[in-house]
Structure formats: structure tokens, C-alpha cells
Write a protein that holds these residues in place. Structure first.
Motif, PDB file in Angstrom:
ATOM      1  N   PHE A 478     -52.302  60.755 118.073  1.00 38.02           N
ATOM      2  CA  PHE A 478     -51.442  61.920 117.822  1.00 38.02           C
ATOM      3  C   PHE A 478     -50.688  61.698 116.484  1.00 38.02           C
ATOM      4  O   PHE A 478     -49.963  62.486 116.007  1.00 38.02           O
ATOM      5  CB  PHE A 478     -50.204  61.737 119.026  1.00 38.02           C
ATOM      6  CG  PHE A 478     -50.887  62.294 120.332  1.00 38.02           C
ATOM      7  CD1 PHE A 478     -51.580  63.478 120.424  1.00 38.02           C
ATOM      8  CD2 PHE A 478     -50.896  61.600 121.377  1.00 38.02           C
ATOM      9  CE1 PHE A 478     -52.180  63.860 121.630  1.00 38.02           C
ATOM     10  CE2 PHE A 478     -51.537  61.958 122.651  1.00 38.02           C
ATOM     11  CZ  PHE A 478     -52.305  63.332 122.510  1.00 38.02           C
ATOM     12  N   LEU A 486     -55.520  67.591 110.022  1.00 36.98           N
ATOM     13  CA  LEU A 486     -54.724  68.743 109.510  1.00 36.98           C
ATOM     14  C   LEU A 486     -54.726  68.629 108.052  1.00 36.98           C
ATOM     15  O   LEU A 486     -54.888  69.612 107.441  1.00 36.98           O
ATOM     16  CB  LEU A 486     -53.157  68.991 110.246  1.00 36.98           C
ATOM     17  CG  LEU A 486     -53.688  69.450 111.669  1.00 36.98           C
ATOM     18  CD1 LEU A 486     -52.321  69.232 112.433  1.00 36.98           C
ATOM     19  CD2 LEU A 486     -53.931  70.863 111.850  1.00 36.98           C
TER      20      LEU A 486
ATOM     21  N   PHE C  13     -52.618  79.929 107.142  1.00 34.32           N
ATOM     22  CA  PHE C  13     -53.865  78.839 107.055  1.00 34.32           C
ATOM     23  C   PHE C  13     -54.822  79.255 105.924  1.00 34.32           C
ATOM     24  O   PHE C  13     -55.643  78.533 105.660  1.00 34.32           O
ATOM     25  CB  PHE C  13     -54.766  79.412 108.460  1.00 34.32           C
ATOM     26  CG  PHE C  13     -54.022  78.997 109.641  1.00 34.32           C
ATOM     27  CD1 PHE C  13     -53.634  77.746 109.960  1.00 34.32           C
ATOM     28  CD2 PHE C  13     -53.233  80.167 110.372  1.00 34.32           C
ATOM     29  CE1 PHE C  13     -52.975  77.476 111.111  1.00 34.32           C
ATOM     30  CE2 PHE C  13     -52.371  79.719 111.414  1.00 34.32           C
ATOM     31  CZ  PHE C  13     -52.458  78.302 111.814  1.00 34.32           C
ATOM     32  N   ARG C  14     -54.201  80.310 104.973  1.00 31.63           N
ATOM     33  CA  ARG C  14     -55.101  80.276 103.621  1.00 31.63           C
ATOM     34  C   ARG C  14     -54.491  79.365 102.571  1.00 31.63           C
ATOM     35  O   ARG C  14     -55.286  79.210 101.691  1.00 31.63           O
ATOM     36  CB  ARG C  14     -55.098  81.694 103.264  1.00 31.63           C
ATOM     37  CG  ARG C  14     -55.953  82.768 104.161  1.00 31.63           C
ATOM     38  CD  ARG C  14     -55.935  84.089 103.556  1.00 31.63           C
ATOM     39  NE  ARG C  14     -56.458  85.087 104.364  1.00 31.63           N
ATOM     40  CZ  ARG C  14     -56.387  86.200 105.023  1.00 31.63           C
ATOM     41  NH1 ARG C  14     -55.149  86.594 104.466  1.00 31.63           N
ATOM     42  NH2 ARG C  14     -56.908  87.130 105.551  1.00 31.63           N
ATOM     43  N   PRO C  16     -51.944  75.821 101.888  1.00 30.47           N
ATOM     44  CA  PRO C  16     -51.750  74.671 102.963  1.00 30.47           C
ATOM     45  C   PRO C  16     -50.457  74.806 103.667  1.00 30.47           C
ATOM     46  O   PRO C  16     -50.205  73.644 104.786  1.00 30.47           O
ATOM     47  CB  PRO C  16     -51.427  73.423 101.681  1.00 30.47           C
ATOM     48  CG  PRO C  16     -52.197  74.216 100.588  1.00 30.47           C
ATOM     49  CD  PRO C  16     -52.020  75.527 100.785  1.00 30.47           C
ATOM     50  N   TYR C  19     -50.768  74.475 107.515  1.00 32.26           N
ATOM     51  CA  TYR C  19     -51.523  72.847 108.075  1.00 32.26           C
ATOM     52  C   TYR C  19     -50.441  71.832 107.836  1.00 32.26           C
ATOM     53  O   TYR C  19     -50.226  70.961 108.840  1.00 32.26           O
ATOM     54  CB  TYR C  19     -52.522  72.736 107.170  1.00 32.26           C
ATOM     55  CG  TYR C  19     -53.851  73.546 107.189  1.00 32.26           C
ATOM     56  CD1 TYR C  19     -54.623  73.485 108.506  1.00 32.26           C
ATOM     57  CD2 TYR C  19     -53.992  74.475 106.284  1.00 32.26           C
ATOM     58  CE1 TYR C  19     -55.664  74.364 108.338  1.00 32.26           C
ATOM     59  CE2 TYR C  19     -54.899  75.513 106.376  1.00 32.26           C
ATOM     60  CZ  TYR C  19     -55.804  75.562 107.585  1.00 32.26           C
ATOM     61  OH  TYR C  19     -56.878  76.335 107.603  1.00 32.26           O
ATOM     62  N   VAL C  20     -49.712  71.997 106.902  1.00 31.02           N
ATOM     63  CA  VAL C  20     -48.544  71.032 106.694  1.00 31.02           C
ATOM     64  C   VAL C  20     -47.753  70.954 107.641  1.00 31.02           C
ATOM     65  O   VAL C  20     -47.226  69.974 108.218  1.00 31.02           O
ATOM     66  CB  VAL C  20     -48.105  70.819 105.065  1.00 31.02           C
ATOM     67  CG1 VAL C  20     -46.836  70.091 104.923  1.00 31.02           C
ATOM     68  CG2 VAL C  20     -49.275  70.693 103.975  1.00 31.02           C
ATOM     69  N   ILE C  22     -47.899  72.177 110.637  1.00 35.52           N
ATOM     70  CA  ILE C  22     -48.316  71.539 111.831  1.00 35.52           C
ATOM     71  C   ILE C  22     -48.511  70.204 111.976  1.00 35.52           C
ATOM     72  O   ILE C  22     -48.096  69.612 112.951  1.00 35.52           O
ATOM     73  CB  ILE C  22     -49.545  72.414 112.246  1.00 35.52           C
ATOM     74  CG1 ILE C  22     -49.449  73.828 112.425  1.00 35.52           C
ATOM     75  CG2 ILE C  22     -50.115  71.988 113.413  1.00 35.52           C
ATOM     76  CD1 ILE C  22     -50.640  74.808 112.629  1.00 35.52           C
ATOM     77  N   SER C  23     -49.047  69.810 110.669  1.00 37.58           N
ATOM     78  CA  SER C  23     -49.109  68.214 110.719  1.00 37.58           C
ATOM     79  C   SER C  23     -47.842  67.483 110.912  1.00 37.58           C
ATOM     80  O   SER C  23     -47.783  66.385 111.280  1.00 37.58           O
ATOM     81  CB  SER C  23     -50.258  67.719 109.678  1.00 37.58           C
ATOM     82  OG  SER C  23     -49.310  67.855 108.575  1.00 37.58           O
ATOM     83  N   SER C  26     -46.731  67.823 114.550  1.00 33.85           N
ATOM     84  CA  SER C  26     -47.651  66.809 115.149  1.00 33.85           C
ATOM     85  C   SER C  26     -47.539  65.413 115.211  1.00 33.85           C
ATOM     86  O   SER C  26     -47.373  64.926 116.236  1.00 33.85           O
ATOM     87  CB  SER C  26     -49.266  66.921 114.821  1.00 33.85           C
ATOM     88  OG  SER C  26     -49.611  68.348 114.686  1.00 33.85           O
ATOM     89  N   PHE C  27     -46.878  65.123 113.973  1.00 29.40           N
ATOM     90  CA  PHE C  27     -46.550  63.526 113.575  1.00 29.40           C
ATOM     91  C   PHE C  27     -45.273  63.522 114.496  1.00 29.40           C
ATOM     92  O   PHE C  27     -45.216  62.296 115.214  1.00 29.40           O
ATOM     93  CB  PHE C  27     -46.429  63.139 112.173  1.00 29.40           C
ATOM     94  CG  PHE C  27     -46.057  62.006 111.769  1.00 29.40           C
ATOM     95  CD1 PHE C  27     -46.887  60.815 111.817  1.00 29.40           C
ATOM     96  CD2 PHE C  27     -44.862  61.809 111.674  1.00 29.40           C
ATOM     97  CE1 PHE C  27     -46.701  59.682 111.516  1.00 29.40           C
ATOM     98  CE2 PHE C  27     -44.265  60.306 111.230  1.00 29.40           C
ATOM     99  CZ  PHE C  27     -45.545  59.343 111.150  1.00 29.40           C
ATOM    100  N   GLY C  30     -45.754  63.500 118.213  1.00 30.78           N
ATOM    101  CA  GLY C  30     -46.601  62.296 118.445  1.00 30.78           C
ATOM    102  C   GLY C  30     -45.998  60.974 118.474  1.00 30.78           C
ATOM    103  O   GLY C  30     -46.021  60.119 119.398  1.00 30.78           O
ATOM    104  N   ASN C 107     -49.726  70.766 120.395  1.00 29.89           N
ATOM    105  CA  ASN C 107     -49.432  69.445 120.577  1.00 29.89           C
ATOM    106  C   ASN C 107     -48.751  68.929 121.856  1.00 29.89           C
ATOM    107  O   ASN C 107     -49.305  67.947 122.396  1.00 29.89           O
ATOM    108  CB  ASN C 107     -48.639  68.977 119.505  1.00 29.89           C
ATOM    109  CG  ASN C 107     -49.638  68.692 118.112  1.00 29.89           C
ATOM    110  OD1 ASN C 107     -50.181  67.915 117.912  1.00 29.89           O
ATOM    111  ND2 ASN C 107     -49.180  69.596 117.202  1.00 29.89           N
TER     112      ASN C 107
END
Lengths: 500, 311, 255
Positions: A478, A486, C13-14, C16, C19-20, C22-23, C26-27, C30, C107
């Protein structure tokens, strides 16, 4: 600029002015409507549109309380005052299960119960208003709740409303709440205030005993009124006595008391006796008290229980140990494993009285011993007697339901202020004591409302899954794997599209 | 058909557009001409519904742009001065988005896009990122965008600005081919550009209509006012006096002079009876003043307006 | 509306940005999940509550470009000159950002599955916090969209959104300070202490009443208050309407 030109400008501006007015006006209007509708919604329907979906309905009153509140006449007014400002966020505070519940009392009672939060520091007048005679010393009850009904008061501290993990408390000295007694506490307090007491207990004072504050609190919560009965020349047990308590006497009872108490027993009296074996009473063998108890087949021995079994010992001390409540007393508290310390051994009396049946209540391990000690706490020569199972408490009753009954504890871990202050009112020992009192003062006359403790959700994972390797896996997946994937996708997409 | 009636748009105390009225007929190319800052873009923004006028009305095929904006906008394809392009999208993605915006249904979409793409000739960049395209291609994508949804009217704001000459020629060809099936309003600040494609011209200046005319009428009007630039080796003062004396010369003003040469700007009256250029040539020859440069000057738009408004 | 939604959502999504965002989410999620897991007990409700404090970072990232970038590129002209209504433009944009949030939330869905697989509990209180989470996401995205509408600079827009959300998150604290300040000012100008503190308390509770976090705190216990959700929804709609008005202003403004 000529006048005409100005007029023309104004004429031309009408459309834009209109738009501006409409635009600003509509935003202001919408904001005002939203504010108004929300205030109304909150005040009028807010409570009705609040639904408790929690598994144990932590924050809703149960049917028992609802029935009780319904039984009150419509003009009843119970006022609950929290002596603090209502915290905006009750999450993870000591009020987290109390304040939402009290809101539900207000909702369920249809106006019979009101709840306010007033900080006495900001509004000192509240103390005098609630308690003109200052009988409860409310100034010292900041952060607690006061329930007021017809001028009578009950003070409830948040911790009265919880049971908690004792081991956690003993090791960390902080509370890990395991059960929620808020409804129990509040409903019973209201019940006592509105319906009065169901029984009366007398606590004998003047025998060098220590305080009785906590046992009084416990008895009160069970709708039992408490009074003291001082040792005197003309000692008699009053007729309205439903329960006579000897809580930790360090000296024996007098001859006069023996006579009065024997008479009380013969009248079907109920007795709760708790003694221990400490340096304060090492020489005391309670001859007359034993004479009294022997009528009920119980004897308090002049011997200290010495637990040899290390699994029973608490912190490695043989005189501070677990004892086991056995049938039919095993389910008196949530856990049959209870604590004693400096316990006198309680045994059957030598000359049995066939009218009474005595039963052991609290047992040591098979590997316990009893010793005799002197005032300095040293074992007296030959004090050690063979290892066996000993009793830390016994119970005696007749076959007659209205007959005399007695619980005799060889330890003060069930009744003393010292113990209860250390471990709180929700200790298993206290729970056990409550059951004993319920047994002595027959449960029917106790009109308390017995609302079960609500268990607080536990989020513990299965032991087999809660491993270091698995949690490391979680860390990797995670916190590293997903974010890195990603970011890589971001880089790929960016570099690919860049050159399209 | 677009009817524009007495449009006014005010910014603060300034009127960017001050009472403009004109009509665009079906299948007509209307040149919309004016110097920079004359109010061309503002007027076009009002016609397309981007801005609302302070007063006045715009009717597109009978639909008022303020009262029935959706119906009116359906009839219009608009290429603003800066084409509204997303640099982070490919041409295909972008045109698909515009189809979504204009509500072109799925089944018609493919056919329509194919037609537009071949018409504006962007098929070779169809799957490329708009941000990576040349200015000319971006302009064409902008025109393609305007054509999506089959509007009957195209409004093109300075479609050739910033393009190189080849690209300008391409775009002009494209506009000519579109003119067969659309009403087009095309704006420019360069007269010659409009002359090539437009049937009719509306000239505005300082927020007002200076002239509405067909191209041929306009040419006639403008040819009555022509200028010549003459550079010769000779004395300025004498030359000036002699040229002013020639028949047909309205005025002559010195432009440049130094020891070796003189430059004059000569206004001539256009009455066709005397060719002033011939007489100037003979004058120079007679005086033995060699002609270094001799050409006619295009009138600047400002001069056109002056001229038009002066009459 | 669908056209705008599709473009904005896909554009995350076209580039960054999506994605950035979401990540980052997520981090953070997480990390919270891992810390709980390592401790042997996982409360999804408190994870979701902790995640709410990151609105202040993530929402400005995903809303800053929504309208500001259109203004800068000049693409906003498409919204005015094609037959879409400006309100559907606003709705499409807010939906796109909201959908991105929903994607991020996957997530937590994975965390829930893992928790259940490991014998943990996913109770009604956690459901409550998730409902609140999405209502709050809607509200904060609306604020971010408004911030994006009032400027053509993405950075300015992000900062304004950040400030809006920060103020909202600190509303109770602000209420406390304001209340105390008013009380002391009132005492200083000679109002007697009881009424001074009454005024202070009234102001504090008025400001705190607006606090969406205080309103919805009981959801974590499984107590669902419709009026609190309605409040969040209304504030979100108010900001959307203001955004719509700002776009509309472009048409008739004479500034």
C-alpha cells in the motif's frame, strides 16, 4: 460630459445592471435560504432525522429506559447539566458515548428530560442554582454531570459510565474502554431521583474501619439508600434495615452489638461482612463476630491466605492474588477470576447450625497456604499450615426465602474505598459485589433498571493474521507498490503523449 | 441569416461597440473589416453569445441569442481569435469532445468528422497532440471545431493572422470552398485579405459601422482615392512645385530627402481623363531627374475610413 | 454535462495530475492502514476520518485547473458559444473531480477487503464515516471549483482553495478564539462578566454550528444525521451556484 450623454449611458446600462443585481441578489438569497432552511431543519427535524444504526445502539436509549421515561408523568422535569462546555468533537473523549446518548434521552423523553452544558467557571451562578445548600460541593464536580429532579441531585462522573480493560489500566494507568454503562448509570440515577429508594442499608461505623464512600455510591446506584449505624451503648438495628454492612472493621464488635445483631439475624436479617488481615488488625481474631457468624456456619480464621501458585499470584506476590468465584457464584461478574489481597481465610464453623447452609464463594488454588503473622507482618513461628484450597469468601443462607443471608469476605478488595478508587466502579470485583448485594436484598425489591453493559466495538484482527510479516506486506503493497505503479503510469502516459 | 441591431457593449466608461447594425444573408461571405481595436472581436463575441451586449439585439435565423441561446448557438460555428484548443488532447480526442459539447449523436459523428477532416485537410495530424501542431494546423483544427455540428453560419475571427503566406493561401482556399454551403462572417484588419473571399464588406471603426458595401462598390469608391510614391534624384522644392502644378494631382507631400534624392507622396484625383503617372514620368525625363522608385501606395484602412467618412 | 465530465475526468488521466493525486492519496491511506494493521486492530472508520484531513492538500490539486486553465487557454469560449448551459459545465466539472475522488477511494475499498479477510470488523460506524467522506468531498470540491473560477492562475486558485478548506477545517478553533476574544473585549469595555461570556459563547456556538466536522462526528459511532448531510450538500450547492454566477458574470460584466 453633457447631461444627455449621461442619461444615454444610464439607459444603455440597464441590462448589465439588472444582471448584476440578479447575480448578486440570487447568491445572497440562496445563501440566506440555505442558512435558514438548515437552521430550521437542524432545530425542528434534526433530532427526528437522526438515526442510530450502531450495532449495539451505543447512542440510543434502550426499550427499558424508554419504558421508564414513558412511565413518568408528563409534567416531570428532569434536568441534566454537564458542568462543562459541550465539546464540539466528542470523538475520543471521555464523553464520546455519553453526550450522543443524552441527546437521545432528550429525544425519547419528549421534553421530560433536558440536557444543558454549562461551565461553572463561565457561569458561577449555576452551582448555587442547582444546589442552594451546597450539599454536593458542585464546584469540585467540573467535567461531571448533575441530574436534578425536584431539588434532589445526583452527580455522575464520566468514568461511572464505563467499564474498561483492567489489565490495560493496571499496566498503563489509562483507560481502554470496553463497555458502555452510560445508559445504566443515567437511567438508574433518574430512577432513584424520581421513584425514591427501594431499600435501606446501614453501614456500621466506629470499629476503626476506613471510609465507605464507594460502597455507598454502589448501593445508591442500586436504588438502596444508605445510612450509618454508629457503635454505641444502645446499639440496635433499625426495623427498616434491609442490609447491615460491616465494612473492614479493625476491631471486634461489642457484646451489645452481638446481641442486637443476633436478634437481627433471627429476624431474617441480611449481613455483608468484609474483613482483611493487615498490620492494623493482625492481633484481632473477631471473637464475638465469629460467635455471631457461627450461627450461620461461617468462621473468620486468624490466618492469612498465602498463594503459592504463580499463575494465581499477581505481580509475583503470594498475598496479592487471583481467586476464583465458583458455582453458583461464578456468573456474578463477567469474569469469575477476581482479586484478593491480605485475605483472611474464611472457613466453615466448627459446630454446624443445621438451619443454615454455608457455601464457599471465592477459592484459592489447590496450592495455597495460610499463615499467621504478627503486627509487623512477619510470619509467626509454625504459622505455615499444609497447602490446600482455601476460601476467601463464603455465603450462608437458610432454606426459607425470607430467612437470614450473609456474605462474608476475608478481603477488602470488594468493598474498600482504597481498592475501588484504584480500580474503579466497574471492576469485576465491584460487579461481583453488586450481584452479592442483589442476592442479599432480594432482587424484586430492587427496582433498579438493569440495562446491560453495551460492548464497545473491537477492531482487533484475527491473531493469525496480525503478524509482522503480513503487516510488512501491507506496508510494501500500500505504501510502496501502489504509489510507485501509479507514478510510473504517470511518467509513461506523460512521455508517450508528449510526443504524439 | 443574422440580423444585428444597434449593438452596444460598454467596458467601464468606454464603448467597445457603439451601435452596430448589419445583416448577414444566407450563403453569403461577409467581410468584417476594421483596424485593431475597432470592436471586431467584441462584436463577434456578442453574435456568438460569448458576451452579452449592453444593449441591442442579435437574431440568428430568427432566434435571439439572449432569449433562445441554445437554438441560436446551434446555428453558429465560431473560430475565435485564439482558437479554443486543448494542447493536451489529440485532434481526434478534441473533435470528439466538441461533438459531445454540440450534441452530435454517435451515429452521425463518424461521418461528419470524416467529412470535416477531409475538407480542412487535417487527416495526417488526426492522432497527434494539438500542442505539437504548427500554427496553420492549429488554425485548421480550430475551423474544424467550428464546423462540427453542421452549423449554417461560420464566424471566423482573423483566421489567417500569424500564418505564413502559404498557409494563408491554403486557409483562403478552404474558406472559399466552405462558402458554397455556409454563411460566413470573416474578420480581418487587412483589406486585401477580405477582397479575395468576401461578397460584401462591413467596415467598422471605433465601435461604429463606417461602411457596408459590396466588394466591387468598395473598390470603386476606393479607387477614387489613390496615392503614388515617387523617389527621384533631384531637388525637393523644385520637384514639389512642379508636380503640384501637374493636372490631376491633388496634393504632394515630402516624405524623405537628402543630398542625393527626394521622396514624395502624391495624392491624385481619379478622374481617368489624365494619367498622372505618364505626366510625372515625362516631367522627370524633361528635368533629367532619374526616377529611383515609382509605385502606387495601398491606402491604409485608417485612410479608407477617413475617406469614406469624409464623403 | 456528460461532455464536460468526460473531458475533465479523462484529462486527469491524460496528464500526470490524476495519477499523482491518486498516488498521494494511496500513500497516505496506505500509511494509516499499515500503522493500524501493525498495531493489530484496524478501524476503517478512523482511517477514513484521518483521510479527511488531507482534503486540504488533495482537493486544491484536482480542482485548481478545472476552470482557471480554461480561462488561460481561452477554451472557456467553447462553453459560452456551444449549446451547453453553463450550469451543466459547472456540474460536469465538479462531477469529474468527484469521480476522481471515488477512484482514489478504491484504495480504502481494498483496505476494507483486506481487513475483512484478516478477521477484522467493518461496522456501520465506518459506513457512516464513508458517507460523510463523500459528502465532504463534494463540498470541498465545490469550494475548490469556485476558487478555480475566480482566477485564471492555477497556483492562485490552489492557494485560495487551500485557504477555504483550511478555514472550514479550523472553524471550531476559530469559533473558540473568536468567542474568547469577544468575551474579553466585552469585559474590557465594561460589560459585566456573565453577559460578556454569554455573548462570547453565543458567537462561538454560532461559528461552531457551521463546522461540518462537528456536525458529522457522530457518524463514526453509527449515528446518522440527515440534517448534517443536508447541510454539507447545501454548502456544496451554494458554492456551485456561486461558481455558475462567476462564469455568467463574464458575459455581462463591464469591468
Amino acid at each position: 460630459m453633457s447631461k444627455e450623454n449621461n442619461n444615454e449611458n444610464m439607459h444603455n446600462d440597464v441590462r448589465a445592471e439588472k444582471m448584476k443585481l440578479f447575480s448578486i441578489g440570487s447568491v445572497v438569497l440562496l445563501a440566506a435560504i440555505i442558512l435558514l432552511v438548515n437552521i430550521l431543519f437542524d432545530k425542528i427535524l434534526g433530532k427526528a432525522m437522526t438515526f442510530d444504526f450502531s450495532d449495539t445502539a451505543q447512542n440510543s436509549v434502550s426499550q427499558l429506559t424508554a419504558d421508564y421515561l414513558d412511565s413518568l408523568s408528563a409534567d416531570t422535569h428532569i434536568r441534566i447539566v454537564g458542568l462543562f462546555n459541550r465539546p464540539e468533537n466528542v470523538a475520543n473523549t471521555k464523553y464520546q458515548y455519553i453526550i450522543p446518548l443524552l441527546d437521545d434521552y432528550v429525544k425519547t423523553s419528549k421534553g421530560k428530560v433536558t440536557v444543558e452544558y454549562i461551565d461553572p467557571l463561565e457561569h458561577p451562578s449555576i452551582i448555587n442554582q442547582l444546589d442552594p445548600t451546597n450539599s454536593q460541593d458542585l464546584a469540585k464536580q467540573a467535567e461531571n454531570f448533575v441530574i436534578e429532579y425536584n431539588g434532589n441531585l445526583k452527580v455522575i462522573a464520566p468514568i461511572d459510565c464505563y467499564s474498561y480493560d483492567e489489565n490495560y489500566f493496571r499496566t498503563t494507568n489509562s483507560y481502554l474502554i470496553t463497555g458502555n454503562n452510560a445508559e445504566y448509570t443515567f437511567t438508574n440515577a433518574m430512577n432513584v431521583l424520581t421513584n425514591g429508594y427501594a431499600a435501606k442499608a446501614y453501614i456500621v461505623t466506629g470499629l476503626k474501619e476506613e471510609g465507605n464512600e464507594n460502597i455507598t455510591k454502589i448501593l445508591n446506584s442500586m436504588t438502596i439508600d444508605v445510612d450509618t449505624l454508629a457503635v454505641s451503648e444502645n446499639f440496635t438495628v433499625p426495623d427498616d434495615c434491609s442490609l447491615l454492612i460491616l465494612n473492614g472493621p479493625n476491631s471486634d464488635i461489642s457484646e451489645k452489638m452481638y446481641v442486637a445483631m443476633s436478634d437481627y439475624i433471627s429476624r431474617g436479617g441480611k449481613l455483608l461482612v468484609a474483613v482483611d488481615y493487615s498490620t492494623y488488625n493482625a492481633n484481632e481474631s473477631y471473637v464475638r463476630l465469629n460467635l455471631l457468624l457461627s450461627q450461620m456456619n461461617i468462621n473468620i480464621q486468624h490466618l492469612l491466605i498465602y498463594e503459592n501458585d504463580p499463575t494465581y499470584q499477581l505481580g509475583g506476590y503470594p498475598i496479592d492474588s487471583n481467586v476464583l468465584a465458583i458455582e453458583p457464584f461464578a456468573d456474578y461478574s463477567s469474569s469469575p477470576v477476581l482479586h484478593n489481597s491480605y485475605a483472611r481465610s474464611i472457613a466453615y464453623a466448627e459446630n454446624p447450625n443445621t438451619g443454615f447452609t454455608a457455601l464457599p464463594v471465592l477459592l484459592t488454588s489447590d496450592n495455597a497456604a495460610t499463615i499467621e503473622v504478627d503486627e509487623s507482618g512477619r510470619a509467626v513461628d509454625n504459622g505455615m499450615i499444609t497447602t490446600a484450597q482455601y476460601y476467601a469468601a463464603m455465603y450462608s443462607s437458610t432454606s426459607n426465602a425470607d430467612g437470614a443471608k450473609a456474605f462474608v469476605f476475608g478481603t477488602l478488595n470488594f468493598t474498600s474505598d482504597q481498592y475501588i478508587n484504584s480500580y474503579g466502579l466497574n471492576d469485576y470485583n465491584v460487579e461481583f459485589l453488586r450481584s452479592c448485594i442483589r442476592e442479599l436484598v432480594s432482587a424484586q425489591t430492587l427496582d433498579g433498571i438493569n440495562i446491560p453493559t453495551k460492548l464497545v466495538d473491537s477492531y482487533t484482527l484475527a491473531n493469525s493474521k496480525s503478524t509482522t510479516s503480513l503487516s510488512t506486506l501491507m506496508l510494501v503493497i500500500f505504501m510502496v507498490f501502489i504509489p510507485v505503479i501509479l507514478i510510473s503510469v504517470a511518467v509513461i502516459v506523460y512521455s508517450k503523449r508528449k510526443n504524439l | 441569416m443574422i440580423e444585428i441591431n444597434n449593438l452596444v457593449k460598454r467596458y467601464g466608461d468606454k464603448k467597445a461597440v457603439n451601435g452596430i447594425s448589419f445583416t448577414v444573408n444566407d450563403d453569403e461571405v461577409l467581410g468584417f473589416l476594421g483596424p485593431n481595436g475597432a470592436g471586431k472581436s467584441t462584436t463577434m463575441n456578442i453574435i456568438t453569445g460569448y458576451l452579452s451586449s449592453t444593449s441591442g439585439t442579435v437574431k440568428v435565423n430568427g432566434h435571439d441569442i439572449l432569449e433562445e441561446p441554445e437554438l441560436a448557438k446551434k446555428e453558429i460555428g465560431y473560430l475565435p481569435e485564439n482558437p479554443p484548443l486543448y494542447n493536451d488532447m489529440t485532434v481526434a480526442e478534441y473533435l470528439d469532445f466538441v461533438c459531445d459539447l454540440k450534441g452530435v449523436s454517435r451515429d452521425k459523428r463518424k461521418k461528419q468528422l470524416e467529412r470535416i477532416v477531409s475538407l480542412v485537410r487535417i487527416s495526417e495530424v488526426y492522432n497527434r497532440l494539438i500542442g505539437n501542431l504548427s500554427k496553420g494546423y492549429k488554425q485548421r483544427v480550430g475551423i474544424a471545431q467550428a464546423m462540427v455540428g453542421n452549423p449554417s453560419i461560420l464566424i471566423l475571427d482573423e483566421p489567417t493572422v500569424g500564418l505564413d503566406p502559404n498557409q494563408i493561401i491554403e486557409i483562403r482556399k478552404l474558406i472559399k470552398s466552405l462558402a458554397k454551403s455556409h454563411s460566413i462572417i470573416i474578420s480581418s484588419h487587412i483589406l486585401s485579405e477580405i477582397q479575395e473571399v468576401a461578397d460584401r464588406v462591413v467596415i467598422i471603426n471605433k465601435g461604429k459601422v463606417a461602411a457596408v458595401d459590396t466588394i466591387s462598390d468598395l473598390s470603386k469608391r476606393l479607387s477614387g482615392q489613390s496615392k503614388l510614391l515617387l523617389t527621384f534624384k533631384g531637388p525637393l522644392k523644385e520637384g514639389l512645385a512642379k508636380i503640384r502644378a501637374l493636372p490631376g494631382v491633388q496634393s504632394a507631400t515630402p516624405r524623405l530627402t537628402d543630398n542625393t534624392m527626394s521622396q514624395l507622396e502624391i495624392s491624385i484625383v481619379n478622374d481617368n481623363s489624365a494619367d498622372v503617372r505618364t505626366s510625372i514620368f515625362y516631367l522627370m525625363a524633361k528635368e533629367s531627374w532619374p526616377i529611383l522608385e515609382f509605385r502606387s501606395l495601398d491606402p491604409s484602412l485608417e485612410e479608407v475610413f477617413l475617406n469614406i467618412t469624409a464623403r | 454535462m456528460y461532455a464536460i465530465f468526460k473531458r475533465e475526468f479523462l484529462s486527469y488521466f491524460r496528464s500526470p495530475v490524476g495519477y499523482v493525486a491518486i498516488s498521494i492519496f494511496s500513500f497516505l491511506a496506505g500509511f494509516i492502514f499499515y500503522s493500524q494493521f501493525a498495531g493489530g486492530s484496524v478501524n476503517i472508520g478512523s482511517e477514513v476520518i484521518s483521510l479527511r484531513s488531507f482534503f486540504v492538500i488533495i482537493v486544491p490539486i484536482i480542482t485548481m485547473g478545472l476552470l482557471a486553465e480554461d480561462k488561460k487557454r481561452g477554451t472557456e469560449i467553447l462553453y459560452y458559444t456551444t449549446p451547453v448551459s453553463l450550469f451543466s459545465v459547472v456540474a460536469g466539472k465538479v462531477l469529474a473531480a468527484f469521480a476522481l475522488y471515488a477512484v482514489m477511494f478504491l484504495n480504502v475499498v481494498i483496505h476494507i477487503i483486506v481487513t475483512l479477510a484478516c478477521g477484522g470488523v467493518f461496522g456501520v460506524g465506518a459506513v457512516g464515516t464513508i458517507i460523510v467522506f463523500f459528502f465532504m468531498a463534494f463540498m470541498f470540491i465545490s469550494m475548490g471549483l469556485f476558487a478555480s473560477a475566480i482566477t485564471d492562475n492555477q497556483i492562485v486558485s490552489a492557494i485560495v482553495a487551500f485557504i477555504f478548506i483550511l478555514i472550514t477545517q479550523l472553524l471550531s478553533v476559530i469559533g473558540d478564539y473568536t468567542g474568547t476574544a469577544v468575551t474579553s473585549v466585552a469585559s474590557a469595555i465594561g460589560v459585566n462578566s456573565e453577559s460578556a461570556s454569554a455573548v462570547g459563547t453565543a458567537i462561538r456556538s454560532a461559528i461552531s454550528w457551521l463546522d461540518p466536522f462537528a456536525k458529522t462526528q457522530d457518524f463514526r459511532l453509527g449515528v446518522f444525521s440527515v440534517s448534517a448531510l443536508f447541510f454539507l450538500l447545501c454548502i456544496g450547492i451554494l458554492f456551485l451556484y456561486m461558481t455558475y454566477r462567476v462564469l455568467e458574470k463574464k458575459r455581462w460584466s463591464q469591468a
